[in-house]
Design an enzyme around this catalytic site. Structure first.
Site, short mmCIF file in Angstrom:
data_model
loop_
_atom_site.label_atom_id
_atom_site.label_comp_id
_atom_site.label_asym_id
_atom_site.label_seq_id
_atom_site.Cartn_x
_atom_site.Cartn_y
_atom_site.Cartn_z
N ARG A 23 57.60 20.73 -23.35
CA ARG A 23 56.27 21.62 -24.09
C ARG A 23 57.54 22.97 -24.87
O ARG A 23 57.78 23.78 -24.39
CB ARG A 23 54.89 21.93 -23.40
CG ARG A 23 54.31 22.86 -24.18
CD ARG A 23 52.73 22.36 -23.80
NE ARG A 23 52.13 20.59 -23.38
CZ ARG A 23 51.63 19.92 -22.11
NH1 ARG A 23 51.40 21.22 -21.33
NH2 ARG A 23 51.06 18.94 -21.70
N ASN A 87 50.57 26.57 -13.97
CA ASN A 87 51.35 25.71 -13.77
C ASN A 87 52.37 25.74 -12.09
O ASN A 87 52.87 26.70 -12.19
CB ASN A 87 52.39 25.86 -14.66
CG ASN A 87 51.67 25.26 -15.98
OD1 ASN A 87 51.23 24.05 -16.75
ND2 ASN A 87 51.81 26.18 -17.47
N ASP A 103 58.46 22.69 -14.97
CA ASP A 103 57.39 22.22 -15.20
C ASP A 103 56.62 21.36 -14.14
O ASP A 103 57.62 20.41 -14.10
CB ASP A 103 56.47 21.74 -15.96
CG ASP A 103 54.72 21.86 -16.31
OD1 ASP A 103 54.24 20.64 -15.21
OD2 ASP A 103 53.93 22.27 -16.31
N ASP A 105 54.88 19.26 -12.78
CA ASP A 105 52.83 18.84 -13.37
C ASP A 105 50.95 19.29 -12.23
O ASP A 105 50.38 19.37 -12.83
CB ASP A 105 53.11 17.20 -12.40
CG ASP A 105 53.70 16.85 -12.72
OD1 ASP A 105 54.55 16.37 -13.99
OD2 ASP A 105 54.83 16.20 -12.13
N ASP A 107 48.66 21.65 -11.57
CA ASP A 107 48.38 22.32 -11.81
C ASP A 107 47.17 22.94 -11.02
O ASP A 107 45.60 22.23 -10.89
CB ASP A 107 47.78 21.61 -13.99
CG ASP A 107 48.58 21.84 -14.40
OD1 ASP A 107 49.86 22.43 -14.52
OD2 ASP A 107 48.79 20.50 -15.12
N ASP A 120 46.57 17.12 -11.51
CA ASP A 120 47.28 16.04 -11.84
C ASP A 120 47.70 15.95 -10.18
O ASP A 120 49.35 15.81 -10.10
CB ASP A 120 48.65 16.29 -12.81
CG ASP A 120 47.45 17.31 -13.74
OD1 ASP A 120 46.55 16.00 -14.09
OD2 ASP A 120 48.09 17.74 -14.91
N GLU A 123 49.95 12.70 -10.59
CA GLU A 123 51.29 12.32 -12.36
C GLU A 123 52.63 13.51 -10.93
O GLU A 123 53.67 12.62 -11.24
CB GLU A 123 50.68 13.25 -12.94
CG GLU A 123 52.01 13.66 -14.14
CD GLU A 123 51.51 14.22 -15.43
OE1 GLU A 123 52.58 14.85 -15.97
OE2 GLU A 123 49.95 15.00 -15.24
#
Length: 176
Positions: A23, A87, A103, A105, A107, A120, A123
């Protein structure tokens, strides 16, 4: 490693462990920049996802990046208070292009009353296997989740009363 200068406009680049861009935040104003700390402010900035999709942030935000901690914190200023999105990530690096981090994942979302939820985890486990996160990274990340929770409970760093308000006031001086 570069050191962003106060008042400078920079991008923020988030990557995944495999080196792929995740991102990009198009524009953030540096409010404080040292080797170990970058505090920035943005409002209605364009965010580009890895698939090319874009969106615009809805509210002013103060971003906190640390060079030694494996997390970064975004304080989003809304009508009913400050919401934090944290994060779990690598410590940041900065160059002429952007503030950059990986990052990982996990959070933590923190509400104005300082209650929080860890997000997450599924994830994280999926990517940990797919991208072969080393055990040492897994331990560091889980330890930093605990550090972050401790900061939230102690109202430390960006969670301190008035922290976001003070930095937002400074941000407004650059928007003038």
């Amino acid at each position: 490693m570069g050191c962003p200068k106060e008042g400078e406009k920079i991008q923020i680049h988030s990557y995944k462990h495999n080196g792929r861009i995740h991102r990009v935040w198009d524009e953030t104003t540096v409010l404080k920049g040292t080797q170990n700390l970058v505090i920035g402010g943005n409002d209605k900035t364009i965010v580009t996802e890895s698939d090319g999709r874009t969106w615009i942030t809805r509210e002013p935000a103060i971003c906190y990046f640390h060079g030694k901690h494996w997390f970064n914190i975004i304080g989003m200023i809304r009508e009913d208070g400050v919401y934090y999105y944290c994060n779990i990530s690598s410590p940041f690096i900065a160059d002429d292009e952007a503030v950059k981090y990986i990052d990982y994942d996990l959070d933590i979302k923190v509400f104005p009353d300082m209650t929080f939820i860890l997000l997450d985890e599924d994830e994280y486990e999926k990517h940990r296997k797919e991208m072969n996160y080393p055990d040492v990274i897994d331990k560091i990340l889980k330890s930093n989740v605990e550090t972050l929770i401790s900061w939230i409970r102690q109202r430390k760093g960006p969670f301190a009363p008035d922290f976001i308000d003070l930095w937002y006031e400074r941000y407004l001086t650059y928007r003038g």
